[in-house]
Motif scaffolding. Structure first.
Motif, PDB file in Angstrom:
ATOM      1  N   ALA A  33      27.564  15.911  30.396  1.00 51.74           N
ATOM      2  CA  ALA A  33      26.493  15.965  31.375  1.00 51.74           C
ATOM      3  C   ALA A  33      25.768  14.619  31.331  1.00 51.74           C
ATOM      4  CB  ALA A  33      25.517  17.086  31.052  1.00 51.74           C
ATOM      5  N   ILE A  34      25.477  14.050  32.499  1.00 52.61           N
ATOM      6  CA  ILE A  34      24.799  12.765  32.581  1.00 52.61           C
ATOM      7  C   ILE A  34      23.470  12.939  33.294  1.00 52.61           C
ATOM      8  CG2 ILE A  34      24.925  10.379  33.366  1.00 52.61           C
ATOM      9  CD1 ILE A  34      27.051  11.143  31.293  1.00 52.61           C
ATOM     10  N   GLY A  35      22.434  12.470  32.645  1.00 53.80           N
ATOM     11  CA  GLY A  35      21.103  12.551  33.241  1.00 53.80           C
ATOM     12  C   GLY A  35      20.549  11.173  33.516  1.00 53.80           C
ATOM     13  N   LYS A  53      29.076  18.061  33.680  1.00 59.43           N
ATOM     14  CA  LYS A  53      30.481  17.724  33.510  1.00 59.43           C
ATOM     15  C   LYS A  53      31.346  18.661  34.325  1.00 59.43           C
ATOM     16  CE  LYS A  53      30.788  20.247  29.116  1.00 59.43           C
ATOM     17  NZ  LYS A  53      31.172  20.095  27.693  1.00 59.43           N
ATOM     18  N   ARG A  54      32.499  18.168  34.669  1.00 58.04           N
ATOM     19  CA  ARG A  54      33.512  18.967  35.372  1.00 58.04           C
ATOM     20  C   ARG A  54      32.955  19.610  36.654  1.00 58.04           C
ATOM     21  NH1 ARG A  54      37.133  19.749  30.994  1.00 58.04           N
ATOM     22  NH2 ARG A  54      36.846  17.863  29.756  1.00 58.04           N
ATOM     23  N   ASP A  55      32.096  18.852  37.362  1.00 54.06           N
ATOM     24  CA  ASP A  55      31.559  19.306  38.658  1.00 54.06           C
ATOM     25  C   ASP A  55      30.837  20.638  38.571  1.00 54.06           C
ATOM     26  OD1 ASP A  55      34.510  17.943  40.187  1.00 54.06           O
ATOM     27  OD2 ASP A  55      32.500  17.060  40.038  1.00 54.06           O
ATOM     28  N   ARG A  56      30.122  20.830  37.504  1.00 59.04           N
ATOM     29  CA  ARG A  56      29.391  22.082  37.340  1.00 59.04           C
ATOM     30  C   ARG A  56      27.944  21.948  37.784  1.00 59.04           C
ATOM     31  NH1 ARG A  56      31.394  24.641  31.663  1.00 59.04           N
ATOM     32  NH2 ARG A  56      30.065  26.340  32.386  1.00 59.04           N
ATOM     33  N   GLY A  57      27.738  21.238  38.870  1.00 55.41           N
ATOM     34  CA  GLY A  57      26.436  21.242  39.509  1.00 55.41           C
ATOM     35  C   GLY A  57      25.590  20.006  39.254  1.00 55.41           C
ATOM     36  N   VAL A 102      26.720  21.474  28.691  1.00 51.72           N
ATOM     37  CA  VAL A 102      26.374  21.722  30.092  1.00 51.72           C
ATOM     38  C   VAL A 102      24.865  21.959  30.180  1.00 51.72           C
ATOM     39  CG1 VAL A 102      26.672  23.288  32.051  1.00 51.72           C
ATOM     40  CG2 VAL A 102      28.630  22.672  30.625  1.00 51.72           C
ATOM     41  N   LYS A 103      24.261  21.390  31.200  1.00 54.01           N
ATOM     42  CA  LYS A 103      22.817  21.547  31.387  1.00 54.01           C
ATOM     43  C   LYS A 103      22.516  22.570  32.477  1.00 54.01           C
ATOM     44  CE  LYS A 103      22.350  18.434  28.304  1.00 54.01           C
ATOM     45  NZ  LYS A 103      22.169  18.911  26.922  1.00 54.01           N
ATOM     46  N   TYR A 104      21.452  23.323  32.271  1.00 50.69           N
ATOM     47  CA  TYR A 104      21.032  24.312  33.227  1.00 50.69           C
ATOM     48  C   TYR A 104      19.620  23.993  33.714  1.00 50.69           C
ATOM     49  CZ  TYR A 104      25.153  26.701  31.527  1.00 50.69           C
ATOM     50  OH  TYR A 104      26.440  26.999  31.188  1.00 50.69           O
ATOM     51  N   GLY A 105      19.130  24.805  34.631  1.00 50.59           N
ATOM     52  CA  GLY A 105      17.866  24.503  35.286  1.00 50.59           C
ATOM     53  C   GLY A 105      16.688  24.321  34.360  1.00 50.59           C
ATOM     54  N   GLY A 106      16.705  24.994  33.224  1.00 46.55           N
ATOM     55  CA  GLY A 106      15.572  24.924  32.326  1.00 46.55           C
ATOM     56  C   GLY A 106      15.629  23.820  31.299  1.00 46.55           C
ATOM     57  N   ALA A 107      16.697  22.989  31.325  1.00 48.76           N
ATOM     58  CA  ALA A 107      16.858  22.022  30.245  1.00 48.76           C
ATOM     59  C   ALA A 107      17.274  20.639  30.695  1.00 48.76           C
ATOM     60  CB  ALA A 107      17.875  22.547  29.250  1.00 48.76           C
ATOM     61  N   TRP A 108      17.791  20.488  31.897  1.00 51.93           N
ATOM     62  CA  TRP A 108      18.401  19.212  32.277  1.00 51.93           C
ATOM     63  C   TRP A 108      17.420  18.056  32.242  1.00 51.93           C
ATOM     64  CZ3 TRP A 108      16.737  16.045  36.129  1.00 51.93           C
ATOM     65  CH2 TRP A 108      15.882  16.605  37.084  1.00 51.93           C
ATOM     66  N   TYR A 109      16.139  18.326  32.412  1.00 53.58           N
ATOM     67  CA  TYR A 109      15.130  17.272  32.547  1.00 53.58           C
ATOM     68  C   TYR A 109      14.439  16.951  31.212  1.00 53.58           C
ATOM     69  CZ  TYR A 109      12.439  21.558  32.686  1.00 53.58           C
ATOM     70  OH  TYR A 109      11.928  22.791  32.390  1.00 53.58           O
ATOM     71  N   ILE A 110      14.898  17.571  30.123  1.00 56.63           N
ATOM     72  CA  ILE A 110      14.267  17.387  28.814  1.00 56.63           C
ATOM     73  C   ILE A 110      14.998  16.279  28.053  1.00 56.63           C
ATOM     74  CG2 ILE A 110      13.675  18.463  26.637  1.00 56.63           C
ATOM     75  CD1 ILE A 110      13.651  21.141  28.142  1.00 56.63           C
ATOM     76  N   PRO A 111      14.327  15.185  27.729  1.00 51.80           N
ATOM     77  CA  PRO A 111      15.018  14.061  27.069  1.00 51.80           C
ATOM     78  C   PRO A 111      15.725  14.440  25.772  1.00 51.80           C
ATOM     79  CG  PRO A 111      12.893  13.339  27.916  1.00 51.80           C
ATOM     80  CD  PRO A 111      12.942  14.830  28.092  1.00 51.80           C
ATOM     81  N   ARG A 112      15.155  15.313  24.957  1.00 52.42           N
ATOM     82  CA  ARG A 112      15.763  15.614  23.664  1.00 52.42           C
ATOM     83  C   ARG A 112      17.053  16.420  23.805  1.00 52.42           C
ATOM     84  NH1 ARG A 112      11.334  19.220  23.647  1.00 52.42           N
ATOM     85  NH2 ARG A 112      11.953  21.421  23.627  1.00 52.42           N
ATOM     86  N   GLU A 113      17.372  16.839  25.015  1.00 53.70           N
ATOM     87  CA  GLU A 113      18.620  17.557  25.254  1.00 53.70           C
ATOM     88  C   GLU A 113      19.830  16.613  25.334  1.00 53.70           C
ATOM     89  OE1 GLU A 113      19.328  20.909  25.695  1.00 53.70           O
ATOM     90  OE2 GLU A 113      17.322  21.293  24.912  1.00 53.70           O
ATOM     91  N   TYR A 114      19.576  15.321  25.290  1.00 50.61           N
ATOM     92  CA  TYR A 114      20.648  14.337  25.444  1.00 50.61           C
ATOM     93  C   TYR A 114      20.797  13.523  24.169  1.00 50.61           C
ATOM     94  CZ  TYR A 114      20.335  15.504  30.373  1.00 50.61           C
ATOM     95  OH  TYR A 114      20.324  16.179  31.567  1.00 50.61           O
TER      96      TYR A 114
END
Length: 127
Positions: A33-35, A53-57, A102-114
């Motif tokens: 996943a790339i943010g 990743k893999r076109d999952r949104g 894979v990132k979901y709506g509640g986590a994609w914007y959180i820096p520590r998730e990367y």
């Protein structure tokens, strides 16, 4: 060695466009996943967009929806952020980040998730 390198930043007038690139080495971007994040002076780092990743949104910060588009070129192992109708409030250092999960709506914007980060590229929107 995992490495991310951003490019494409610069000075642009309000209403203008820029395309940021995030080039990866040491791994395949399609497996991650790339943010895209940004950080303005005196402010916290915030999530702008994410492509799974893999076109999952994809995800976008509300303030950039309809203006920014994230995309991936697997052949070039590069993720792009096309930024149109730029506003002065878009001024910041922009970073790309990668993570295996894979990132979901509640986590994609959180820096520590990367887990992996680039060095950033400056975007300045000013007349």
């Amino acid at each position: 060695q995992v490495q991310l390198v951003e490019s494409g930043g610069g000075l642009v007038q309000p209403g203008g466009s820029l395309r940021l690139s995030c080039a990866a080495s040491g791994f395949s971007l399609d497996d991650y996943a790339i943010g895209w994040f940004r950080q303005a002076p005196g402010k916290e780092r915030e999530g702008v967009s994410c492509i799974n990743k893999r076109d999952r949104g994809t995800y976008y910060k509300d303030a950039v929806k309809g203006r920014f588009t994230i995309s991936r070129d697997n052949a070039k192992n590069t993720v792009y952020l096309q930024m149109n109708s730029l506003k002065p409030e878009d001024t910041a250092v922009y970073y790309c980040a990668a993570d295996l999960s894979v990132k979901y709506g509640g986590a994609w914007y959180i820096p520590r998730e990367y887990g992996y980060w680039g060095q950033g590229t400056q975007v300045t929107v000013s007349a």
